[in-house]
Design a protein around this motif. Structure first.
Motif, PDB file in Angstrom:
ATOM      1  N   UNK A  18       0.838  -1.203   0.000  1.00 53.82           N
ATOM      2  CA  UNK A  18       0.000   0.000   0.000  1.00 53.82           C
ATOM      3  C   UNK A  18       0.875   1.256   0.000  1.00 53.82           C
ATOM      4  N   UNK A  19       1.861   1.284   0.881  1.00 56.20           N
ATOM      5  CA  UNK A  19       2.723   2.465   0.986  1.00 56.20           C
ATOM      6  C   UNK A  19       3.532   2.670  -0.293  1.00 56.20           C
ATOM      7  N   UNK A  20       3.977   1.566  -0.903  1.00 54.59           N
ATOM      8  CA  UNK A  20       4.727   1.675  -2.153  1.00 54.59           C
ATOM      9  C   UNK A  20       3.858   2.258  -3.263  1.00 54.59           C
ATOM     10  N   UNK A  21       2.626   1.788  -3.373  1.00 53.52           N
ATOM     11  CA  UNK A  21       1.723   2.294  -4.406  1.00 53.52           C
ATOM     12  C   UNK A  21       1.344   3.746  -4.127  1.00 53.52           C
ATOM     13  N   UNK A  22       1.248   4.090  -2.841  1.00 53.31           N
ATOM     14  CA  UNK A  22       0.906   5.463  -2.468  1.00 53.31           C
ATOM     15  C   UNK A  22       2.014   6.446  -2.832  1.00 53.31           C
ATOM     16  N   UNK A  23       3.204   5.943  -3.114  1.00 51.73           N
ATOM     17  CA  UNK A  23       4.317   6.815  -3.487  1.00 51.73           C
ATOM     18  C   UNK A  23       4.378   7.102  -4.975  1.00 51.73           C
ATOM     19  N   UNK A  24       3.438   6.562  -5.744  1.00 51.92           N
ATOM     20  CA  UNK A  24       3.376   6.881  -7.174  1.00 51.92           C
ATOM     21  C   UNK A  24       2.742   8.262  -7.330  1.00 51.92           C
ATOM     22  N   UNK A  25       3.456   9.179  -7.949  1.00 47.43           N
ATOM     23  CA  UNK A  25       2.980  10.552  -8.143  1.00 47.43           C
ATOM     24  C   UNK A  25       3.276  11.010  -9.567  1.00 47.43           C
ATOM     25  N   UNK A  26       2.545  12.029  -9.986  1.00 51.79           N
ATOM     26  CA  UNK A  26       2.856  12.681 -11.245  1.00 51.79           C
ATOM     27  C   UNK A  26       4.136  13.489 -11.137  1.00 51.79           C
ATOM     28  N   UNK A  27       4.625  13.943 -12.275  1.00 47.56           N
ATOM     29  CA  UNK A  27       5.887  14.696 -12.315  1.00 47.56           C
ATOM     30  C   UNK A  27       5.711  16.171 -12.007  1.00 47.56           C
ATOM     31  N   UNK A  28       4.468  16.630 -11.970  1.00 53.84           N
ATOM     32  CA  UNK A  28       4.206  18.053 -11.812  1.00 53.84           C
ATOM     33  C   UNK A  28       3.844  18.723 -13.120  1.00 53.84           C
ATOM     34  N   UNK A  29       3.997  18.006 -14.239  1.00 53.75           N
ATOM     35  CA  UNK A  29       3.589  18.555 -15.528  1.00 53.75           C
ATOM     36  C   UNK A  29       2.092  18.818 -15.519  1.00 53.75           C
ATOM     37  N   UNK A  30       1.681  19.858 -16.222  1.00 55.47           N
ATOM     38  CA  UNK A  30       0.272  20.228 -16.240  1.00 55.47           C
ATOM     39  C   UNK A  30      -0.360  19.970 -17.603  1.00 55.47           C
ATOM     40  N   UNK A  31      -1.674  19.750 -17.559  1.00 53.48           N
ATOM     41  CA  UNK A  31      -2.391  19.390 -18.776  1.00 53.48           C
ATOM     42  C   UNK A  31      -2.662  20.599 -19.652  1.00 53.48           C
TER      43      UNK A  31
END
Length: 252
Positions: A18-31
């Protein structure tokens, strides 16, 4: 950056995953709409409607939901889910049977699937792992990737008219999901050939469908808010076994 996510009680057995998956984030790029200009027309309509301009391109989401699941009869449930398209998901839920809580999770993480459910969190009700469970969970991850529309660049898109297909690579597998998009860009439903054994049939690929009944916007991203899902085996039964309302979404 989003705050760290606490592990739900129903998923404590896999707290590390759970904690590992919770660390998946976007790069900050915007749409920006130009990012979707090479998509098939229907997919383009969906994405530019679903994602507000300048919204961060999230790679994952934490969902809160409630609904009903068919466990013999229809049972009410509440659940928390992490979804990271192309990476994995954990659906941690609690339902009640005869007034007693059954809690546990379905997951696809680190390339494998598992289902683990316990009465009162202690007495085993159902546990399943192995190739068939993994294949089914990989298909589920591909289908539920619609709940993170900002992850669209990770899929390969084809199609015309109001129907488009998104092919996702999941732990080396390719899973194709077919989306039906309205003229205004609203997502009306999803179908796919998903691995499973509905109604106790032998394992294989069967039609799996999701109907979207309404939408809701969270932090500039519009996703299905009420949906129904089930197997379509061509038999007398509708195969529907899941009805849910998403009450909150934290995109990451």
């Amino acid at each position: 950056m989003s705050e760290p996510l606490s592990v739900p009680r129903a998923a404590r057995h896999v707290s590390g995953q759970w904690k590992s998956l919770a660390n998946v984030h976007g790069t900050g790029q915007r749409f920006h709409a130009t990012l979707a200009e090479d998509l098939p027309p229907a997919a383009h309509r969906w994405i530019v409607r679903a994602v507000v301009e300048n919204t961060p391109l999230a790679r994952a989401v934490r969902l809160e939901m409630r609904g009903q699941i068919r466990l013999g009869d229809w049972r009410h449930f509440t659940a928390t889910q992490l979804i990271a398209p192309g990476e994995g998901f954990i659906w941690a839920a609690t339902a009640k049977v005869a007034g007693l809580p059954i809690m546990g999770y379905d997951r696809f993480t680190s390339g494998s699937g598992e289902m683990r459910w316990r009465l009162g969190g202690l007495i085993p009700v159902m546990s399943a792992r192995g190739r068939d469970v993994t294949n089914s969970a990989a298909g589920r991850l591909a289908g539920e990737s619609i709940l993170v529309p900002t992850a669209f660049p990770l899929a390969r898109w084809t199609g015309d008219g109001n129907d488009v297909s998104a092919t996702w690579t999941v732990a080396g597998r390719e899973e194709t999901v077919h989306l039906n998009i309205a003229d205004d860009g609203a997502l009306r439903g999803v179908r796919m050939q998903r691995w499973g054994n509905p109604e106790g049939r032998g394992f294989g690929r069967y039609q799996f469908t999701v109907a979207v009944e309404s939408e809701r916007t969270f932090a500039g991203i519009t996703i299905p808010a009420r949906l129904r899902a089930g197997w379509d085996t061509g038999g007398a039964s509708t195969g529907e076994f899941f009805r849910a309302e998403i009450t909150d979404a934290d995109f990451r």
